[in-house]
Design an enzyme around this catalytic site. Structure first.
Site, short mmCIF file in Angstrom:
data_model
loop_
_atom_site.label_atom_id
_atom_site.label_comp_id
_atom_site.label_asym_id
_atom_site.label_seq_id
_atom_site.Cartn_x
_atom_site.Cartn_y
_atom_site.Cartn_z
N ASP A 101 57.65 46.58 20.66
CA ASP A 101 58.80 46.94 19.83
C ASP A 101 58.52 46.44 18.42
O ASP A 101 57.63 45.61 18.20
CB ASP A 101 60.06 46.31 20.42
CG ASP A 101 61.34 46.83 19.78
OD1 ASP A 101 61.28 47.81 19.02
OD2 ASP A 101 62.40 46.24 20.04
N ASP B 219 62.15 42.65 22.62
CA ASP B 219 63.16 41.59 22.50
C ASP B 219 64.57 42.04 22.88
O ASP B 219 65.48 41.21 22.97
CB ASP B 219 63.21 41.07 21.06
CG ASP B 219 63.90 42.05 20.12
OD1 ASP B 219 63.51 43.23 20.09
OD2 ASP B 219 64.87 41.65 19.44
N ASP C 147 61.34 45.67 15.62
CA ASP C 147 62.33 44.68 15.18
C ASP C 147 62.44 43.55 16.21
O ASP C 147 62.61 43.79 17.40
CB ASP C 147 63.69 45.34 15.00
CG ASP C 147 63.68 46.36 13.88
OD1 ASP C 147 63.88 45.98 12.73
OD2 ASP C 147 63.46 47.55 14.18
#
Length: 273
Positions: free
Chosen positions: A38, A221, A40
């Site tokens: 990912d 996350d 961000d």
């Protein structure tokens, strides 16, 4: 705490996961990694303004170096072109809008879930959301090709229920869309059986990476990354960065973006041995 979900997936509390750094030497067993990440919260810190989520020079260098020695992809809820512009590396594969829109080297450009018929509903939903939320200071309606993200990180707590209710109303108006959850963000996505996990599996199949010699690794996350962790459970390695509000299907954990960079540097060293 660990429990087995109805679909057979093992889920744990994030803080109960072992460290991917401490246990690095036992992760790969001479297998070649296929790396999915990912953006961000993994390659870039989470910031108030999504357009200011920049990678550090050190992170960009290690990701670029890894792309030279193993399959490397960024799988993001962001619009594909947006995340590609932030990463600034043409050697990577990019799956944007939660995997609905994929590109890569050698002119790869595809939309494997075939969600084009959902575009009119997304256009209309975007217009309604912008009109209804324009009076809420700090609310951000971010359009991607195959998703709309309604960010509420920067609004007053008293206005959060109204934002959530508005999103729910719009979803009821457009049943071809479904809700996606993230950190301080609500998303409207095509109501199709497609997600980050499906995109990862598609890429593994597309590039013949379903081999005993390959170890898929997904670093994420957010709650939206759980689909990828679930897809790789028993087949690869899922690494959760930080924690979120639910139990996780990941198998290991990293504390922060800084630890992600350290892990990637160790992975690069492993590949170069």
């Amino acid at each position: 705490m660990t429990y087995t979900a109805a679909n057979g997936l093992l889920k744990k509390d994030a803080l109960a996961l072992p460290s991917a750094l401490t246990n690095f030497d036992q992760l790969f067993n001479d297998k070649t990694p296929a790396l999915f990440m990912d953006y961000d919260g993994c390659l870039s810190p989470i910031v108030k303004d999504p357009e200011k989520a920049f990678m550090s020079d050190g992170m960009r260098k290690v990701v670029a170096d890894l792309a030279e020695v193993c399959f490397t992809a960024v799988v993001s809820g962001r619009d594909r072109q947006n995340v590609k512009n932030l990463v600034q590396l043409d050697s990577l594969y990019f799956a944007g809008s939660h995997g609905f829109d994929i590109s890569g080297p050698e002119n790869l450009l595809t939309e494997p879930a075939d969600a084009k018929e959902m575009l009119p509903a997304l256009d209309q939903a975007q217009d309604i959301l912008k009109e209804k939320l324009q009076s809420i200071n700090g609310a951000l309606v971010e359009r991607k090709r195959y998703a709309i993200a309604v960010h509420y990180r920067n609004i007053e707590d008293e206005h959060v229920p109204y934002v959530k209710e508005t999103v729910t109303e719009v979803l009821h108006k457009f049943p071809v869309l479904k809700e996606g959850l993230g950190k301080k963000v609500l998303e409207l996505k095509p109501n199709l059986d497609w997600n980050k996990g499906k995109a990862v599996l598609w890429l593994l199949e597309k590039f013949n990476l379903n081999k005993a010699t390959i170890m898929p690794v997904y670093i994420g996350d957010d709650i939206t990354d759980e689909d990828a962790f679930a897809a790789l459970q028993g087949k690869g390695i899922g690494i959760l960065v930080g924690e979120h509000d639910e139990q996780t299907s990941a198998t290991y954990r990293l504390e922060s973006v800084d630890e992600v960079q350290i892990f990637l540097e160790k992975l690069l060293h492993y590949q170069q041995k």
